[in-house]
Design a protein around this motif. Structure first.
Motif, short mmCIF file in Angstrom:
data_model
loop_
_atom_site.label_atom_id
_atom_site.label_comp_id
_atom_site.label_asym_id
_atom_site.label_seq_id
_atom_site.Cartn_x
_atom_site.Cartn_y
_atom_site.Cartn_z
N SER A 60 10.53 -64.44 -19.07
CA SER A 60 11.76 -63.29 -18.95
C SER A 60 11.68 -62.74 -17.68
O SER A 60 12.38 -61.96 -17.14
CB SER A 60 10.99 -62.23 -19.75
OG SER A 60 9.69 -61.82 -19.64
N ASP A 61 10.87 -63.14 -16.72
CA ASP A 61 10.79 -62.64 -15.17
C ASP A 61 11.61 -63.55 -14.48
O ASP A 61 11.91 -63.14 -13.23
CB ASP A 61 9.28 -62.38 -14.78
CG ASP A 61 8.53 -61.49 -15.51
OD1 ASP A 61 9.10 -60.42 -16.26
OD2 ASP A 61 7.36 -61.69 -15.58
N PHE A 62 12.21 -64.63 -14.90
CA PHE A 62 12.72 -65.55 -13.93
C PHE A 62 14.13 -64.80 -13.55
O PHE A 62 14.73 -63.91 -14.24
CB PHE A 62 13.56 -66.81 -14.90
CG PHE A 62 12.02 -67.61 -14.95
CD1 PHE A 62 10.86 -67.45 -14.70
CD2 PHE A 62 12.21 -68.97 -15.30
CE1 PHE A 62 9.69 -68.36 -14.82
CE2 PHE A 62 11.26 -69.86 -15.62
CZ PHE A 62 9.92 -69.59 -15.27
N PRO A 63 14.66 -65.07 -12.51
CA PRO A 63 16.03 -64.72 -11.98
C PRO A 63 17.29 -64.64 -13.42
O PRO A 63 16.99 -65.57 -14.05
CB PRO A 63 16.45 -65.47 -10.92
CG PRO A 63 15.24 -66.08 -10.29
CD PRO A 63 14.25 -66.21 -11.55
N ASP A 64 17.85 -63.65 -13.03
CA ASP A 64 19.08 -63.36 -14.04
C ASP A 64 20.03 -64.55 -14.29
O ASP A 64 20.42 -64.82 -15.50
CB ASP A 64 19.93 -62.25 -13.86
CG ASP A 64 19.22 -60.97 -14.01
OD1 ASP A 64 17.93 -60.99 -14.60
OD2 ASP A 64 19.46 -59.91 -13.61
N PRO A 93 4.48 -76.16 -14.00
CA PRO A 93 4.43 -74.68 -13.86
C PRO A 93 3.19 -74.27 -14.58
O PRO A 93 2.42 -73.51 -14.13
CB PRO A 93 5.69 -74.03 -14.07
CG PRO A 93 6.66 -74.90 -13.88
CD PRO A 93 5.97 -76.24 -14.60
N GLU A 94 3.29 -74.61 -15.98
CA GLU A 94 2.25 -73.80 -16.86
C GLU A 94 1.07 -74.67 -16.63
O GLU A 94 -0.25 -73.82 -16.52
CB GLU A 94 2.51 -74.40 -18.25
CG GLU A 94 3.74 -73.48 -18.81
CD GLU A 94 5.03 -74.13 -18.71
OE1 GLU A 94 6.27 -73.57 -19.17
OE2 GLU A 94 5.32 -74.98 -17.96
N VAL A 131 13.23 -74.28 -9.03
CA VAL A 131 12.86 -74.12 -10.21
C VAL A 131 11.27 -74.38 -10.45
O VAL A 131 10.64 -73.26 -10.90
CB VAL A 131 13.31 -75.12 -11.09
CG1 VAL A 131 12.77 -74.77 -12.75
CG2 VAL A 131 15.05 -75.01 -11.42
N ILE A 132 10.43 -75.21 -9.75
CA ILE A 132 9.23 -75.14 -9.65
C ILE A 132 8.51 -73.85 -9.23
O ILE A 132 7.56 -73.19 -9.68
CB ILE A 132 8.77 -76.55 -8.95
CG1 ILE A 132 9.02 -77.85 -9.88
CG2 ILE A 132 7.31 -76.55 -8.90
CD1 ILE A 132 8.86 -79.06 -9.01
N GLU A 133 9.06 -73.47 -8.01
CA GLU A 133 8.36 -72.50 -7.13
C GLU A 133 8.67 -71.26 -8.01
O GLU A 133 7.82 -70.19 -7.90
CB GLU A 133 9.08 -72.48 -5.72
CG GLU A 133 8.55 -73.46 -4.98
CD GLU A 133 7.05 -73.73 -4.93
OE1 GLU A 133 6.17 -72.95 -4.91
OE2 GLU A 133 6.89 -75.14 -5.12
N VAL A 134 9.98 -71.14 -8.68
CA VAL A 134 10.15 -69.78 -9.23
C VAL A 134 9.30 -69.55 -10.46
O VAL A 134 8.79 -68.58 -10.65
CB VAL A 134 11.58 -69.61 -9.87
CG1 VAL A 134 11.94 -68.72 -10.94
CG2 VAL A 134 12.40 -69.45 -8.63
N ALA A 135 9.16 -70.71 -11.18
CA ALA A 135 8.23 -70.67 -12.30
C ALA A 135 6.76 -70.40 -12.02
O ALA A 135 6.20 -69.67 -12.92
CB ALA A 135 8.29 -72.08 -13.15
N ALA A 193 5.57 -83.58 -8.64
CA ALA A 193 7.30 -83.17 -8.40
C ALA A 193 7.07 -82.20 -7.55
O ALA A 193 7.97 -82.08 -6.64
CB ALA A 193 7.68 -82.72 -9.69
N ARG A 194 6.18 -81.35 -7.34
CA ARG A 194 6.01 -80.38 -6.31
C ARG A 194 5.84 -80.94 -5.01
O ARG A 194 6.20 -80.15 -3.72
CB ARG A 194 4.92 -79.12 -6.69
CG ARG A 194 4.89 -77.77 -5.97
CD ARG A 194 3.69 -76.86 -6.23
NE ARG A 194 3.88 -75.51 -5.78
CZ ARG A 194 2.84 -74.84 -5.63
NH1 ARG A 194 1.88 -75.07 -5.99
NH2 ARG A 194 3.31 -73.54 -4.96
#
Length: 260
Positions: free
Chosen positions: A217-221, A5-6, A205-209, A135-136
């Motif tokens: 800090s903005d990732f789902p709780d 993601p980075e 995880v890839i798409e959320v990131a 991986a995406r």
């Protein structure tokens, strides 16, 4: 370490800043960061333009108007920095390209684990390094095929760049937490459902990131990244997060949530 993601974010950044300008200078403070002689970079970059990018896992390939492709690997702390005033050169900008629009591109690399290379073919380089498709972009069938005949721990396998290019340590922990799979579960003991759960978690995880520009800090709780520390309480069970070593890598997991 920058993971998929980075590096995706770095690709977007480069695409929106320094493409299609003629390179007028190449400066390197530490030639250990170069996989080829410094003069090769000057020969193949100066007078050329960066015209497009392609990312495979943690590798960023930058196509040029010449006959070479620039490969960037960001190591532990690498990142791109596009700026105008020469006095704004970042402290750890060890490699810098100058452009004819008076802007500069710095490859920041504080710990000097990142590097640049010059290659002729992305396809050949991918084969040489044993990289899977990104991986995406992997399909479930490709992922399942990569896991065939594997007998080691799933954490080690999904970090293998020949299986899922771009997945690194924090992502692997997050993926297995979301999939409810213990990091030391042997691949040959996993069911079809287990494998699909890992695959689906990886894609999510890839798409959320990417969606959140890797701002954790903005990732789902309910994401593991928020509690990825020994002794923290699991979101789902309240049990303390444990730390172990898997394949030589520090690994965090929730023992009551991620059962073997």
């Amino acid at each position: 370490m920058p993971e998929l993601p980075e590096v995706h974010g770095y690709k977007v950044y480069i695409d929106s800043t320094c493409l299609h300008n003629t390179i007028t200078s190449f400066v390197c403070r530490d030639t250990k960061l170069l996989k080829q002689p410094e003069n090769d970079f000057k020969e193949h970059l100066i007078g050329k333009k960066l015209i497009g990018t392609q990312r495979i896992g943690k590798y960023l390939f930058v196509k040029t108007s010449g006959d070479k492709i620039l490969v960037m690997h960001f190591g532990m702390t690498g990142r791109p920095n596009y700026y105008k005033d020469p006095e704004d050169r970042p402290k750890f900008g060890h490699i810098v390209l100058g452009f004819d629009n008076d802007f500069h591109f710095a490859f920041e690399n504080k710990r000097k684990f990142g590097w640049w290379n010059l290659i002729d073919s992305i396809k050949d380089y991918k084969a040489e390094k044993g990289l899977s498709d990104d991986a995406r972009e992997l399909s479930l069938e490709e992922f399942k095929t990569s896991l065939e005949n594997r007998k080691t721990h799933i954490k080690k396998v999904i970090m293998d760049q020949s299986v899922a290019a771009g997945v690194g340590n924090w992502m692997a922990d997050e993926i297995l937490y979301q999939a409810k799979i213990h990091p030391k579960k042997k691949v040959n003991d996993m069911t079809e459902v287990d494998i699909k759960n890992v695959f689906d978690a990886m894609k999510n995880v890839i798409e959320v990131a990417i969606k959140h520009d890797s701002h954790y800090s903005d990732f789902p709780d309910d994401f593991f990244i928020h509690i990825r520390k020994e002794g923290e309480p699991c979101h789902h069970t309240g049990a303390e997060i444990q730390k172990i070593k898997v394949g030589g890598r520090t690994t965090y997991f929730s023992p009551e949530w991620q059962m073997k």
